[in-house]
Design a protein around this motif. Sequence first.
Motif, PDB file in Angstrom:
ATOM      1  N   VAL A  10     -24.435 -17.495  29.609  1.00 37.62           N
ATOM      2  CA  VAL A  10     -25.627 -18.039  28.958  1.00 37.62           C
ATOM      3  C   VAL A  10     -26.206 -17.020  27.982  1.00 37.62           C
ATOM      4  N   THR A  11     -26.185 -15.752  28.350  1.00 35.12           N
ATOM      5  CA  THR A  11     -26.684 -14.705  27.460  1.00 35.12           C
ATOM      6  C   THR A  11     -25.861 -14.627  26.179  1.00 35.12           C
ATOM      7  N   LEU A  12     -24.550 -14.694  26.307  1.00 30.13           N
ATOM      8  CA  LEU A  12     -23.691 -14.674  25.117  1.00 30.13           C
ATOM      9  C   LEU A  12     -23.904 -15.910  24.256  1.00 30.13           C
ATOM     10  N   PHE A  13     -24.115 -17.057  24.889  1.00 30.86           N
ATOM     11  CA  PHE A  13     -24.370 -18.282  24.134  1.00 30.86           C
ATOM     12  C   PHE A  13     -25.676 -18.168  23.347  1.00 30.86           C
ATOM     13  N   VAL A  14     -26.708 -17.641  23.989  1.00 29.28           N
ATOM     14  CA  VAL A  14     -27.990 -17.471  23.302  1.00 29.28           C
ATOM     15  C   VAL A  14     -27.850 -16.468  22.157  1.00 29.28           C
ATOM     16  N   CYS A  15     -27.091 -15.396  22.368  1.00 26.46           N
ATOM     17  CA  CYS A  15     -26.839 -14.434  21.293  1.00 26.46           C
ATOM     18  C   CYS A  15     -26.102 -15.097  20.133  1.00 26.46           C
ATOM     19  N   GLY A  16     -25.123 -15.935  20.439  1.00 28.03           N
ATOM     20  CA  GLY A  16     -24.405 -16.654  19.390  1.00 28.03           C
ATOM     21  C   GLY A  16     -25.313 -17.588  18.613  1.00 28.03           C
ATOM     22  N   CYS A  17     -26.231 -18.249  19.311  1.00 32.08           N
ATOM     23  CA  CYS A  17     -27.196 -19.125  18.632  1.00 32.08           C
ATOM     24  C   CYS A  17     -28.120 -18.318  17.738  1.00 32.08           C
ATOM     25  N   TYR A  18     -28.593 -17.186  18.240  1.00 32.65           N
ATOM     26  CA  TYR A  18     -29.475 -16.343  17.429  1.00 32.65           C
ATOM     27  C   TYR A  18     -28.743 -15.791  16.213  1.00 32.65           C
ATOM     28  N   PHE A  19     -27.511 -15.334  16.408  1.00 38.68           N
ATOM     29  CA  PHE A  19     -26.753 -14.789  15.284  1.00 38.68           C
ATOM     30  C   PHE A  19     -26.480 -15.864  14.230  1.00 38.68           C
ATOM     31  N   SER A  20     -26.223 -17.100  14.654  1.00 37.48           N
ATOM     32  CA  SER A  20     -25.992 -18.162  13.674  1.00 37.48           C
ATOM     33  C   SER A  20     -27.284 -18.492  12.930  1.00 37.48           C
ATOM     34  N   TYR A  21     -28.423 -18.458  13.614  1.00 36.81           N
ATOM     35  CA  TYR A  21     -29.707 -18.651  12.947  1.00 36.81           C
ATOM     36  C   TYR A  21     -29.956 -17.529  11.947  1.00 36.81           C
ATOM     37  N   ASP A  22     -29.707 -16.303  12.378  1.00 37.24           N
ATOM     38  CA  ASP A  22     -29.931 -15.147  11.525  1.00 37.24           C
ATOM     39  C   ASP A  22     -29.003 -15.158  10.318  1.00 37.24           C
ATOM     40  N   LEU A  23     -27.793 -15.651  10.501  1.00 40.89           N
ATOM     41  CA  LEU A  23     -26.820 -15.722   9.413  1.00 40.89           C
ATOM     42  C   LEU A  23     -27.318 -16.616   8.284  1.00 40.89           C
ATOM     43  N   PHE A  24     -27.958 -17.727   8.623  1.00 40.67           N
ATOM     44  CA  PHE A  24     -28.393 -18.668   7.598  1.00 40.67           C
ATOM     45  C   PHE A  24     -29.822 -18.436   7.127  1.00 40.67           C
ATOM     46  N   SER A  25     -30.654 -17.792   7.934  1.00 40.27           N
ATOM     47  CA  SER A  25     -32.049 -17.658   7.536  1.00 40.27           C
ATOM     48  C   SER A  25     -32.362 -16.340   6.834  1.00 40.27           C
ATOM     49  N   HIS A  26     -31.714 -15.260   7.216  1.00 42.20           N
ATOM     50  CA  HIS A  26     -32.048 -13.953   6.649  1.00 42.20           C
ATOM     51  C   HIS A  26     -30.989 -13.402   5.705  1.00 42.20           C
TER      52      HIS A  26
END
Length: 87
Positions: A10-26
Amino acid sequence: MEYLRIILSVTLFVCGCYFSYDLFSHGFHWLLLLLVPLCFYAAYRIWPDKVDDSPWLEVVGDIIEWPIRAMIAMARMLVGVIRLIGD
């Protein structure tokens, strides 16, 4: 041991979600582009095959499997398009 795998997955999944958000937003970054599928794949592989008879854990497992299934579907579509172009 099973719960440790669940927490790590679950921690890795949440990290993957955050990284994908960060990839497109920042802004685009190559490292994030590599980390997103890596985190999702690691979360999928670490998730235990058989979980207790908890319906909540089954739902969490299905959510963790979704990005991998989406990546596989996109890869299959890409191969189909390449085959159509080649013919």
